[in-house]
Design a protein around this motif. Structure first.
Motif, mmCIF file in Angstrom:
data_model
loop_
_atom_site.group_PDB
_atom_site.id
_atom_site.type_symbol
_atom_site.label_atom_id
_atom_site.label_comp_id
_atom_site.label_asym_id
_atom_site.label_seq_id
_atom_site.Cartn_x
_atom_site.Cartn_y
_atom_site.Cartn_z
ATOM 1 N N GLN A 107 -14.423 14.893 25.852
ATOM 2 C CA GLN A 107 -13.733 15.926 26.620
ATOM 3 C C GLN A 107 -12.877 15.322 27.735
ATOM 4 N N LYS A 108 -13.436 14.324 28.407
ATOM 5 C CA LYS A 108 -12.721 13.701 29.521
ATOM 6 C C LYS A 108 -11.424 13.047 29.055
ATOM 7 N N SER A 109 -11.492 12.374 27.915
ATOM 8 C CA SER A 109 -10.289 11.729 27.377
ATOM 9 C C SER A 109 -9.232 12.766 27.004
ATOM 10 N N LEU A 110 -9.678 13.861 26.394
ATOM 11 C CA LEU A 110 -8.725 14.893 25.992
ATOM 12 C C LEU A 110 -8.175 15.665 27.187
ATOM 13 N N GLU A 111 -8.937 15.712 28.273
ATOM 14 C CA GLU A 111 -8.431 16.363 29.483
ATOM 15 C C GLU A 111 -7.217 15.608 30.025
ATOM 16 N N LYS A 112 -7.257 14.286 29.927
ATOM 17 C CA LYS A 112 -6.103 13.486 30.354
ATOM 18 C C LYS A 112 -4.884 13.818 29.502
ATOM 19 N N ILE A 113 -5.117 13.908 28.193
ATOM 20 C CA ILE A 113 -4.015 14.219 27.284
ATOM 21 C C ILE A 113 -3.512 15.638 27.516
ATOM 22 N N LYS A 114 -4.428 16.537 27.852
ATOM 23 C CA LYS A 114 -4.030 17.916 28.130
ATOM 24 C C LYS A 114 -3.069 17.973 29.313
ATOM 25 N N GLY A 115 -3.296 17.108 30.317
ATOM 26 C CA GLY A 115 -2.389 17.056 31.463
ATOM 27 C C GLY A 115 -0.987 16.640 31.048
ATOM 28 N N VAL A 116 -0.917 15.686 30.115
ATOM 29 C CA VAL A 116 0.384 15.244 29.599
ATOM 30 C C VAL A 116 1.034 16.354 28.785
ATOM 31 N N GLN A 117 0.204 17.112 28.072
ATOM 32 C CA GLN A 117 0.720 18.243 27.292
ATOM 33 C C GLN A 117 1.362 19.284 28.213
ATOM 34 N N GLU A 118 0.710 19.551 29.336
ATOM 35 C CA GLU A 118 1.273 20.492 30.309
ATOM 36 C C GLU A 118 2.589 19.957 30.875
ATOM 37 N N ALA A 119 2.650 18.642 31.058
ATOM 38 C CA ALA A 119 3.883 18.022 31.555
ATOM 39 C C ALA A 119 5.025 18.235 30.567
ATOM 40 N N ARG A 120 4.723 18.099 29.276
ATOM 41 C CA ARG A 120 5.762 18.316 28.259
ATOM 42 C C ARG A 120 6.265 19.756 28.284
ATOM 43 N N LYS A 121 5.375 20.696 28.460
ATOM 44 C CA LYS A 121 5.781 22.101 28.506
ATOM 45 C C LYS A 121 6.730 22.362 29.669
ATOM 46 N N GLU A 122 6.496 21.663 30.775
ATOM 47 C CA GLU A 122 7.392 21.827 31.922
ATOM 48 C C GLU A 122 8.778 21.258 31.622
ATOM 49 N N ILE A 123 8.814 20.164 30.884
ATOM 50 C CA ILE A 123 10.094 19.560 30.497
ATOM 51 C C ILE A 123 10.897 20.523 29.627
ATOM 52 N N GLU A 124 10.216 21.226 28.747
ATOM 53 C CA GLU A 124 10.890 22.144 27.831
ATOM 54 C C GLU A 124 11.282 23.451 28.513
ATOM 55 N N SER A 125 10.730 23.698 29.691
ATOM 56 C CA SER A 125 11.032 24.932 30.414
ATOM 57 C C SER A 125 12.387 24.836 31.110
ATOM 58 N N ASN A 126 13.034 25.988 31.264
ATOM 59 C CA ASN A 126 14.305 26.024 31.999
ATOM 60 C C ASN A 126 14.091 25.946 33.507
ATOM 61 N N HIS A 127 12.878 26.258 33.935
ATOM 62 C CA HIS A 127 12.534 26.197 35.362
ATOM 63 C C HIS A 127 11.238 25.408 35.519
ATOM 64 N N PRO A 128 11.320 24.088 35.351
ATOM 65 C CA PRO A 128 10.104 23.266 35.353
ATOM 66 C C PRO A 128 9.434 23.185 36.721
ATOM 67 N N ASN A 129 8.126 23.076 36.676
ATOM 68 C CA ASN A 129 7.335 22.863 37.887
ATOM 69 C C ASN A 129 7.045 21.367 37.977
ATOM 70 N N TYR A 130 7.706 20.708 38.910
ATOM 71 C CA TYR A 130 7.574 19.252 39.001
ATOM 72 C C TYR A 130 6.150 18.840 39.345
ATOM 73 N N GLU A 131 5.450 19.638 40.142
ATOM 74 C CA GLU A 131 4.090 19.284 40.546
ATOM 75 C C GLU A 131 3.157 19.201 39.337
ATOM 76 N N ILE A 132 3.336 20.123 38.386
ATOM 77 C CA ILE A 132 2.519 20.090 37.170
ATOM 78 C C ILE A 132 2.850 18.842 36.357
ATOM 79 N N PHE A 133 4.137 18.545 36.250
ATOM 80 C CA PHE A 133 4.565 17.345 35.526
ATOM 81 C C PHE A 133 3.987 16.094 36.183
ATOM 82 N N TYR A 134 4.107 16.030 37.491
ATOM 83 C CA TYR A 134 3.620 14.869 38.246
ATOM 84 C C TYR A 134 2.111 14.697 38.063
ATOM 85 N N SER A 135 1.389 15.804 38.174
ATOM 86 C CA SER A 135 -0.067 15.756 38.041
ATOM 87 C C SER A 135 -0.484 15.269 36.657
ATOM 88 N N GLY A 136 0.178 15.788 35.621
ATOM 89 C CA GLY A 136 -0.175 15.411 34.256
ATOM 90 C C GLY A 136 0.080 13.947 33.965
#
Length: 286
Positions: A88-117
């Motif tokens: 679970q811990k390993s996948l939680e790290k990957i989940k953070g990167v997944q959230e970062a990708r979603k922000e990249i694809e958004s027209n109004h990205p949240n940089y804090e989420i990207f940074y955190s991931g």
């Protein structure tokens, strides 16, 4: 006719500018070229550094994925919950990167989420701004677009990996697990491991190709800007030196004639700068 008059007017204004101001202008032009080239070079270095950071980030993502896969395999064998929690811990790290990708694809990205991931998985905080700039601003540029698409496909497989692990954990907790369930989970994990390994290779190759393309593009841009700015600067320098040499030659020839007794000689320099003033002063003397 108006264009011709405007051109002559511009030439006249240039001739009447003082020599000192022309020198300042040329010196300022040289400094501007140096500044522009420095900015272009700095931007180029930062861009390539950010692409390299993305390649390194893929390596961290890959290690987290391999760790999750190893932990779930260990969990199937030992049924020790500590392996599931590590999974679970390993996948939680990957989940953070997944959230970062979603922000990249958004027209109004949240940089804090990207940074955190990106930092959660182990990327250096100083690399994240450049990575965000590259991914967001060039996401429709083919060398960057393709890796993002591969990234999205990998995230879908990670979601499937999570479901397989979660289902297995629930069966172990309920003590309702059968050998067939474990074999089915094993088969699914092997398929997912193969897919993810292939996607990781595709991502690295695609990003490396993108880096090479960007290097070529940056080199061409720097070269073209150097040639263009250098050519413009050279034109001004040549024009200025020729004009200066021509006027000094006029003064030299005319003063030589005056020195030999030709007091009717006049220096014809139709300018209002320092040389024009010298010519006028000499003409008035004789």
């Amino acid at each position: 006719m108006d264009v011709l008059l405007n051109e002559r007017s511009s030439q006249r204004k240039w001739k009447d500018i003082s020599i000192s101001k022309k020198i300042y202008f040329l010196f300022g032009g040289l400094l501007s070229i140096i500044f522009i080239e420095s900015v272009v070079l700095y931007t180029s270095i930062q861009t390539l550094s950010s692409v390299r950071a993305l390649v390194a980030a893929e390596g961290k993502w890959s290690r987290a994925q391999k760790s999750a896969m190893n932990q779930i395999h260990s969990y199937m064998i030992s049924k020790d919950p500590i392996h599931f929690y590590a999974f679970q811990k390993s996948l939680e790290k990957i989940k953070g990167v997944q959230e970062a990708r979603k922000e990249i694809e958004s027209n109004h990205p949240n940089y804090e989420i990207f940074y955190s991931g990106l930092t959660k998985i182990g990327n250096h905080p100083e690399d994240v701004p450049g990575m965000f700039y590259i991914l967001y601003n060039f996401k429709n540029f083919e060398p960057i677009k393709k890796p993002i698409e591969i990234w999205a496909t990998a995230d879908k497989n990670i979601a499937e990996l999570w479901r397989v692990g979660q289902n297995l954990h629930e069966k172990f907790l309920s003590q309702n697990d059968q050998e067939a369930d474990i074999q089915l989970a094993q088969a699914k994990l092997e398929v997912l491991d193969g897919r993810l390994s292939s996607l990781e290779n595709d991502f690295s190759e695609s990003l490396s190709l993108g880096a090479r393309n960007m290097e070529g593009l940056i080199f061409t841009s720097v070269l073209m800007s150097v040639l263009l700015l250098g050519s413009l600067f050279s034109i001004f320098v040549i024009r200025f030196t020729r004009e200066l040499k021509r006027n000094f030659k006029k003064i030299e020839v005319s003063t030589s004639k005056i020195g030999h007794g030709d007091l009717k000689e006049r220096i014809l320099i139709d300018q209002e700068n320092e040389l024009g003033q010298i010519a006028t002063a000499i003409n008035q003397m004789v």
